[in-house]
Structures are given as C-alpha cells and as structure tokens.
Design a protein around this motif. Structure first.
Motif, PDB file in Angstrom:
ATOM      1  N   CYS A 252       3.977  17.348   6.538  1.00 27.90           N
ATOM      2  CA  CYS A 252       5.362  17.046   6.158  1.00 27.90           C
ATOM      3  C   CYS A 252       5.713  17.640   4.800  1.00 27.90           C
ATOM      4  CB  CYS A 252       5.569  15.532   6.093  1.00 27.90           C
ATOM      5  SG  CYS A 252       5.152  14.654   7.594  1.00 27.90           S
ATOM      6  N   ASN A 253       4.775  18.395   4.195  1.00 24.38           N
ATOM      7  CA  ASN A 253       4.946  18.913   2.834  1.00 24.38           C
ATOM      8  C   ASN A 253       5.183  17.779   1.841  1.00 24.38           C
ATOM      9  OD1 ASN A 253       4.626  21.706   3.403  1.00 24.38           O
ATOM     10  ND2 ASN A 253       6.702  21.764   4.227  1.00 24.38           N
ATOM     11  N   LEU A 254       4.497  16.675   2.076  1.00 23.23           N
ATOM     12  CA  LEU A 254       4.480  15.556   1.146  1.00 23.23           C
ATOM     13  C   LEU A 254       3.113  15.487   0.492  1.00 23.23           C
ATOM     14  CD1 LEU A 254       6.305  12.900   3.342  1.00 23.23           C
ATOM     15  CD2 LEU A 254       7.113  13.693   1.105  1.00 23.23           C
ATOM     16  N   GLU A 255       3.088  14.963  -0.724  1.00 24.07           N
ATOM     17  CA  GLU A 255       1.840  14.841  -1.470  1.00 24.07           C
ATOM     18  C   GLU A 255       1.546  13.364  -1.723  1.00 24.07           C
ATOM     19  OE1 GLU A 255      -0.038  15.957  -5.869  1.00 24.07           O
ATOM     20  OE2 GLU A 255       2.005  16.578  -5.339  1.00 24.07           O
ATOM     21  N   ILE A 256       0.298  12.988  -1.512  1.00 25.32           N
ATOM     22  CA  ILE A 256      -0.128  11.634  -1.862  1.00 25.32           C
ATOM     23  C   ILE A 256      -0.397  11.607  -3.360  1.00 25.32           C
ATOM     24  CG2 ILE A 256      -1.833   9.817  -1.502  1.00 25.32           C
ATOM     25  CD1 ILE A 256      -2.342  10.957   1.284  1.00 25.32           C
ATOM     26  N   ILE A 257       0.462  10.935  -4.101  1.00 28.92           N
ATOM     27  CA  ILE A 257       0.310  10.899  -5.561  1.00 28.92           C
ATOM     28  C   ILE A 257      -0.536   9.719  -6.015  1.00 28.92           C
ATOM     29  CG2 ILE A 257       2.443  12.156  -5.980  1.00 28.92           C
ATOM     30  CD1 ILE A 257       3.774   9.462  -6.644  1.00 28.92           C
ATOM     31  N   CYS A 258      -0.722   8.753  -5.128  1.00 29.59           N
ATOM     32  CA  CYS A 258      -1.571   7.613  -5.462  1.00 29.59           C
ATOM     33  C   CYS A 258      -2.002   6.933  -4.171  1.00 29.59           C
ATOM     34  CB  CYS A 258      -0.826   6.624  -6.361  1.00 29.59           C
ATOM     35  SG  CYS A 258      -1.847   5.245  -6.960  1.00 29.59           S
ATOM     36  N   ALA A 259      -3.247   6.512  -4.125  1.00 34.32           N
ATOM     37  CA  ALA A 259      -3.773   5.781  -2.969  1.00 34.32           C
ATOM     38  C   ALA A 259      -4.640   4.643  -3.475  1.00 34.32           C
ATOM     39  CB  ALA A 259      -4.577   6.709  -2.063  1.00 34.32           C
ATOM     40  N   GLU A 260      -4.353   3.447  -3.006  1.00 30.28           N
ATOM     41  CA  GLU A 260      -5.118   2.271  -3.419  1.00 30.28           C
ATOM     42  C   GLU A 260      -5.454   1.418  -2.215  1.00 30.28           C
ATOM     43  OE1 GLU A 260      -3.448  -0.203  -6.416  1.00 30.28           O
ATOM     44  OE2 GLU A 260      -3.286   1.408  -7.902  1.00 30.28           O
ATOM     45  N   LYS A 261      -6.657   0.887  -2.225  1.00 30.54           N
ATOM     46  CA  LYS A 261      -7.076  -0.040  -1.185  1.00 30.54           C
ATOM     47  C   LYS A 261      -6.694  -1.462  -1.580  1.00 30.54           C
ATOM     48  CE  LYS A 261     -11.170  -1.297   1.537  1.00 30.54           C
ATOM     49  NZ  LYS A 261     -12.639  -1.094   1.681  1.00 30.54           N
ATOM     50  N   GLN A 262      -6.141  -2.197  -0.640  1.00 24.62           N
ATOM     51  CA  GLN A 262      -5.805  -3.599  -0.876  1.00 24.62           C
ATOM     52  C   GLN A 262      -7.083  -4.401  -1.124  1.00 24.62           C
ATOM     53  OE1 GLN A 262      -2.640  -5.731  -0.336  1.00 24.62           O
ATOM     54  NE2 GLN A 262      -4.074  -7.029  -1.453  1.00 24.62           N
ATOM     55  N   LEU A 263      -7.101  -5.140  -2.228  1.00 20.40           N
ATOM     56  CA  LEU A 263      -8.261  -5.949  -2.571  1.00 20.40           C
ATOM     57  C   LEU A 263      -8.081  -7.374  -2.041  1.00 20.40           C
ATOM     58  CD1 LEU A 263      -8.802  -4.756  -6.257  1.00 20.40           C
ATOM     59  CD2 LEU A 263      -9.865  -3.869  -4.166  1.00 20.40           C
ATOM     60  N   ASP A 264      -9.191  -8.124  -2.070  1.00 25.94           N
ATOM     61  CA  ASP A 264      -9.188  -9.550  -1.724  1.00 25.94           C
ATOM     62  C   ASP A 264      -8.849  -9.819  -0.264  1.00 25.94           C
ATOM     63  OD1 ASP A 264      -9.740 -10.181  -4.432  1.00 25.94           O
ATOM     64  OD2 ASP A 264      -7.605 -10.038  -4.908  1.00 25.94           O
ATOM     65  N   ILE A 265      -9.081  -8.830   0.590  1.00 28.73           N
ATOM     66  CA  ILE A 265      -8.924  -9.024   2.028  1.00 28.73           C
ATOM     67  C   ILE A 265     -10.295  -9.371   2.616  1.00 28.73           C
ATOM     68  CG2 ILE A 265      -8.374  -7.882   4.213  1.00 28.73           C
ATOM     69  CD1 ILE A 265      -5.915  -8.491   2.609  1.00 28.73           C
ATOM     70  N   PRO A 266     -10.386 -10.399   3.460  1.00 29.70           N
ATOM     71  CA  PRO A 266     -11.685 -10.747   4.055  1.00 29.70           C
ATOM     72  C   PRO A 266     -12.347  -9.549   4.727  1.00 29.70           C
ATOM     73  CG  PRO A 266     -10.067 -12.455   4.531  1.00 29.70           C
ATOM     74  CD  PRO A 266      -9.309 -11.324   3.869  1.00 29.70           C
ATOM     75  N   GLU A 267     -13.666  -9.504   4.639  1.00 30.41           N
ATOM     76  CA  GLU A 267     -14.432  -8.355   5.112  1.00 30.41           C
ATOM     77  C   GLU A 267     -14.210  -8.074   6.596  1.00 30.41           C
ATOM     78  OE1 GLU A 267     -16.772  -5.063   4.827  1.00 30.41           O
ATOM     79  OE2 GLU A 267     -16.090  -6.350   3.183  1.00 30.41           O
ATOM     80  N   GLN A 268     -13.939  -9.124   7.377  1.00 24.62           N
ATOM     81  CA  GLN A 268     -13.789  -8.925   8.816  1.00 24.62           C
ATOM     82  C   GLN A 268     -12.470  -8.266   9.193  1.00 24.62           C
ATOM     83  OE1 GLN A 268     -13.954 -11.846   7.268  1.00 24.62           O
ATOM     84  NE2 GLN A 268     -12.614 -13.420   8.177  1.00 24.62           N
TER      85      GLN A 268
END
Length: 278
Positions: A252-268
């Motif tokens: 799409c000619n878009l750039e990912i300028i930031c990527a973060e994983k959601q914290l505090d989510i149960p492992e399952q």
C-alpha cells in the motif's frame, strides 16, 4: 495424454503467484491449500474419474469470496450489542486494552510533526467502545463505521454524554467503504483486519491513506498469529502473522513507523499488536 497438457497449463497459471501476495484468498497458507486442492480436483475431472467435492472454501472464494463475508455477517447478528459482546466475553481485558491504546495514541497526536486532534475515524466500531474510551477523550470529532446497524444504533446511547461529538455513522462493511478524502487525522482499525481478505485489506488501507490529512496516521490494533495464518470458521476471520501484515502494508506504500505488542495479556491469548502507519 490430454490431461498432461492441462496439468502444465494449470500449474503455470499459478506459479506466478507463489511469491506474491495471494490475490483471491485470505492468506498465503490458505491460498496454497486452495490451489493444491482445486488442482487435484481438476485433474480428477479431466481423467474421467467420479466427481469429487472441492474443498469447501474453494468454490466460495472463486465466487468472489462472498461466503467469507456472509458468514461473518451471520456471526455478528448473534453477538449482543454490549461491552461483553464487543470483547468476546472477555470484559476483564477492557481496561487493559484501553490503557495501552491511549498510551500508543498519545505518541502520534498533539504536537509538532504529529497528527492534529480534530477528527478521527473508528473502523469496525461496534457499539463505540474504542470511540468512547480512546478517541473521544483526544479528538474534537469522531466518525464511526460498522456493518451492523444494530451496533450503530446502540452506540448512540452507549457513548453517552460525548455522543454529540460523533458526527457521522456509516453502516458499511469495510470492503465496501470509502472514507472521505483528506478528512481524518487518525484512522483507528481494531480487531477487524482479520475480517478482510488480503486483497480487500490492501485496497481498504489504500483508501484510508487517501483519507488522511497531512501528518495523519493509521493505527491498526489486532490479533497477530505466532506463525502463518489461522482461519476461524466460527466468526469467519483470519489471524495473520506479522510478516504477512507487513507485506500487505508495504504493497500500500505505507510505512510502519511504530509497532508495539500489547502487554499484560494472559499467555493463553493470541498476541495483540499495535501498528502505526504513515
């Protein structure tokens, strides 16, 4: 034999798509499964053997992917227009989700070189949970879009005192929705990319790109698979791994300028990622 020529002709038809984003399926994995199954069935027919039933999704996708979307619509007809319904009965994750979303949003709005805080769009808004808790505290105006009219109707009361800041309620599935040109500072897309095929997600993101103001940003928040792609037959959605998303976004000619994983989510739980695109 005649079927050998057909074999090579059909094989060459698909070879060119092996290293490209699948054009008519939801994922690379599903695309290859469909291709293999359809090819085998095709050879059975040419060899004069009894008719075999094609892989269930094959004919549906060949017929324009209509059943993929129809199943999702049927699923959401049974989802209650409540916070519990929006959270898939995991209401305890609401505050965790909202806090992380607000923190991520603050990185891209309200400052030099950042997006303005005038207008946002909530895609796949449901009853307006993200609008209420994440977007309205930061933006002067918000538009919402969802394919379920009962969700949008409930949003009028659910959003509460700030409902007057919600200007337009669009009732469209995202694969059919074209947002207004250069209207929004932020376009928020949460837990809905999996309901779009690869092709339709790419086209939707291209339309969203045209809908951004200068310094505007698209934010995707969604479940991201650990490997490959998983099709959920229940709600007719897919969970893509991050590399598949990256490839679609790049087209799409878009750039990912930031990527973060959601914290505090149960492992399952399936991992949740937030991506900011420009």
């Amino acid at each position: 034999m005649a079927w050998i020529k057909a074999h090579h002709a059909f094989k060459s038809r698909w070879d060119g798509t092996d290293n490209d984003m699948c054009r008519n399926s939801m994922s690379f994995f599903l695309h290859k499964t469909i291709r293999s199954d359809f090819f085998s069935s095709y050879l059975f027919l040419l060899e004069g053997l009894p008719l075999v039933k094609l892989f269930t999704l094959t004919s549906e996708i060949i017929n324009g992917e209509m059943q993929f979307y129809a199943r999702a619509k049927r699923f959401y007809e049974d989802v209650p227009a409540t916070e519990e319904g929006m959270m898939g009965d995991f209401l305890e994750l609401n505050s965790i989700d909202v806090e992380a979303s607000c923190g991520f949003l603050r990185k891209f709005v309200g400052g030099p070189g950042k997006a303005d805080t005038e207008y946002a769009l909530d895609c796949g808004c449901g009853i307006g949970r993200v609008t209420r808790y994440v977007l309205l505290p930061s933006f002067s105006s918000v538009d919402v879009v969802d394919m379920m009219d009962n969700f949008l109707f409930e949003a009028l009361s659910y959003i509460g005192k700030d409902a007057q800041k919600v200007k337009d309620y669009f009732c469209f599935p995202l694969q059919q929705f074209t947002p207004p040109i250069k209207k929004y500072d932020v376009i928020w897309i949460q837990w809905v990319t999996g309901h779009l095929t690869d092709k339709d997600l790419m086209l939707f993101l291209i339309r969203c790109k045209s809908s951004l103001k200068d310094d505007g940003v698209i934010i995707i928040k969604d479940n991201v698979g650990r490997q490959g792609c998983v099709l959920d037959q229940n709600d007719s959605s897919v969970i893509r791994e991050i590399e598949i998303l990256r490839n679609i976004i790049a087209k799409c000619n878009l750039e990912i300028i930031c990527a973060e994983k959601q914290l505090d989510i149960p492992e399952q739980f399936v991992p949740i990622w937030m991506l900011a695109l420009k």
